[in-house]
Scaffold this active site. Structure first.
Site, PDB file in Angstrom:
ATOM      1  N   LYS A 121      -3.622  28.559   8.565  1.00 23.06           N
ATOM      2  CA  LYS A 121      -2.840  27.876   9.606  1.00 23.06           C
ATOM      3  C   LYS A 121      -3.726  27.586  10.809  1.00 23.06           C
ATOM      4  CE  LYS A 121       1.327  30.026   7.872  1.00 23.06           C
ATOM      5  NZ  LYS A 121       2.248  31.169   7.926  1.00 23.06           N
ATOM      6  N   GLN A 178       4.595  36.022  11.495  1.00 25.12           N
ATOM      7  CA  GLN A 178       4.139  36.100  10.097  1.00 25.12           C
ATOM      8  C   GLN A 178       4.798  37.281   9.396  1.00 25.12           C
ATOM      9  OE1 GLN A 178       1.938  33.811   8.625  1.00 25.12           O
ATOM     10  NE2 GLN A 178       2.438  34.889   6.741  1.00 25.12           N
ATOM     11  N   ASP A 205       9.156  27.507  12.083  1.00 23.30           N
ATOM     12  CA  ASP A 205       9.347  27.967  10.709  1.00 23.30           C
ATOM     13  C   ASP A 205      10.767  27.680  10.210  1.00 23.30           C
ATOM     14  OD1 ASP A 205       7.285  28.926   9.223  1.00 23.30           O
ATOM     15  OD2 ASP A 205       7.340  30.968  10.031  1.00 23.30           O
TER      16      ASP A 205
END
Ligand code: NAP
Length: 279
Positions: free
Chosen positions: A52, A96, A119
């Site tokens: 990322k 995460q 997300d």
């Protein structure tokens, strides 16, 4: 012989276009920034976060990493999220997963401002997806839909079978397919006669996390097969959930692993960061 859906190439195309958008934002004095929180150490997460970060660098998105010790308390984690929610220079926030068991990940996801929830895990964005309003769509399902669109694969009226009902893949991709007027069936570990159900599908999305779960005898001739799985086989090689070798000759379109859904997930995250910045 199936057409292999090249997620790597398509993701690169999306990233090139996003780079232009970011240049324009930067010319107007706005620098998109993604903040990533990682708690504790997890080898797979480290690889995902590195990917990322690389993608952000390539596109011109600033990347700020918060590597928190696994002893962090829930309150400290929520305070960090609150602080990032308030910071004007941060446009997207990503937590995460996995995080250590003593922490409540759902509460943490819910705390991320819906406007910075790149997300798409916040219930506001999930709810908007369900009622068909513009939302941040979670990146893997969004990437899958982009792949179908890019290859002009019809969805409307088609019978889609999604294997897996996780909040990050199975459920949102089912909703995305439904929003595009597919007739959707969701299978999970308690589903009976799964083979017969999958065999009826025009579009199969496999998000199980088990190598070679989808075998040739489960696939109708001409089906579109989307393999979300990321697993390691006995030789340590990266494989999906589909027995690619035997399913590919029967499918009309199929995604490879690696090089299919994976790169699209990162590209759609970048897309969501740019969208959050513009908003
Ligand atoms: P997950 O949360 O573990 O969910 C797996 C789903 O599969 C569950 O709904 C489970 O059913 C179902 N399942 C398990 N065994 C089954 C069986 N025998 N028959 C039918 N269904 C079964 O996994 P996930 O997060 O959705 O991820 C799925 C896979 O995709 C993993 O390999 C993951 O690494 C990969 N992934 C890839 C990307 C990417 O970018 N390519 C992104 C995310 C995930 P129950 O609900 O009944 O337990």
């Amino acid at each position: 012989m199936a057409t292999i859906i090249n997620g790597k190439e398509l993701a690169q195309e999306i990233r090139t276009n996003l780079k232009k958008d970011v240049e324009e934002l930067r010319n107007n004095g706005i620098i998109p920034k993604l903040a990533v929180i990682m708690v504790g150490s997890d080898k797979a997460s480290e690889v995902y976060v590195r990917n990322k970060s690389k993608a952000c660098n390539e596109i011109g998105i600033e990347f700020e990493e918060f590597l928190e010790d696994s002893s962090i308390t829930q309150k400290e984690l929520l305070d960090l999220i609150d602080n990032l929610n308030e910071r004007e220079d941060v446009h997207g926030i990503l937590l995460q997963s996995p995080i250590p068991d003593h922490l409540n990940i759902r509460e943490a996801f819910n705390r991320i401002s819906a406007k910075k929830d790149v997300d798409g895990f916040n219930p506001i964005n999930v709810g908007k997806l369900v009622i068909g309003e513009d939302a941040f769509i979670s990146c893997t399902p969004y990437g899958i839909m982009k792949m179908l669109e890019a290859y002009n694969i019809p969805v409307e009226g088609k019978r889609a079978v999604v294997i897996g009902r996780s909040n990050i893949v199975g459920k949102p991709v089912s909703q995305c397919l439904l929003n595009k007027n597919a007739t959707v069936t969701i299978c999970h570990s308690k589903t009976e006669n799964i083979k017969e159900i999958v065999k009826e599908a025009d579009i199969i999305v496999a998000a199980v996390g088990k190598p070679k779960f989808v075998t040739e005898d489960m696939v109708k001739k001409g089906a579109v097969v989307i393999d979300v799985g990321i697993n390691r086989n006995e030789d340590g090689k990266l494989v999906g959930d589909v027995d690619f070798e035997h399913v590919e000759p029967k499918a009309s379109y199929i995604t490879p692993v690696p090089g299919g859904v994976g790169p699209m997930t990162v590209a759609m995250l970048m897309n969501n960061v740019v969208k959050a910045t513009k908003q």
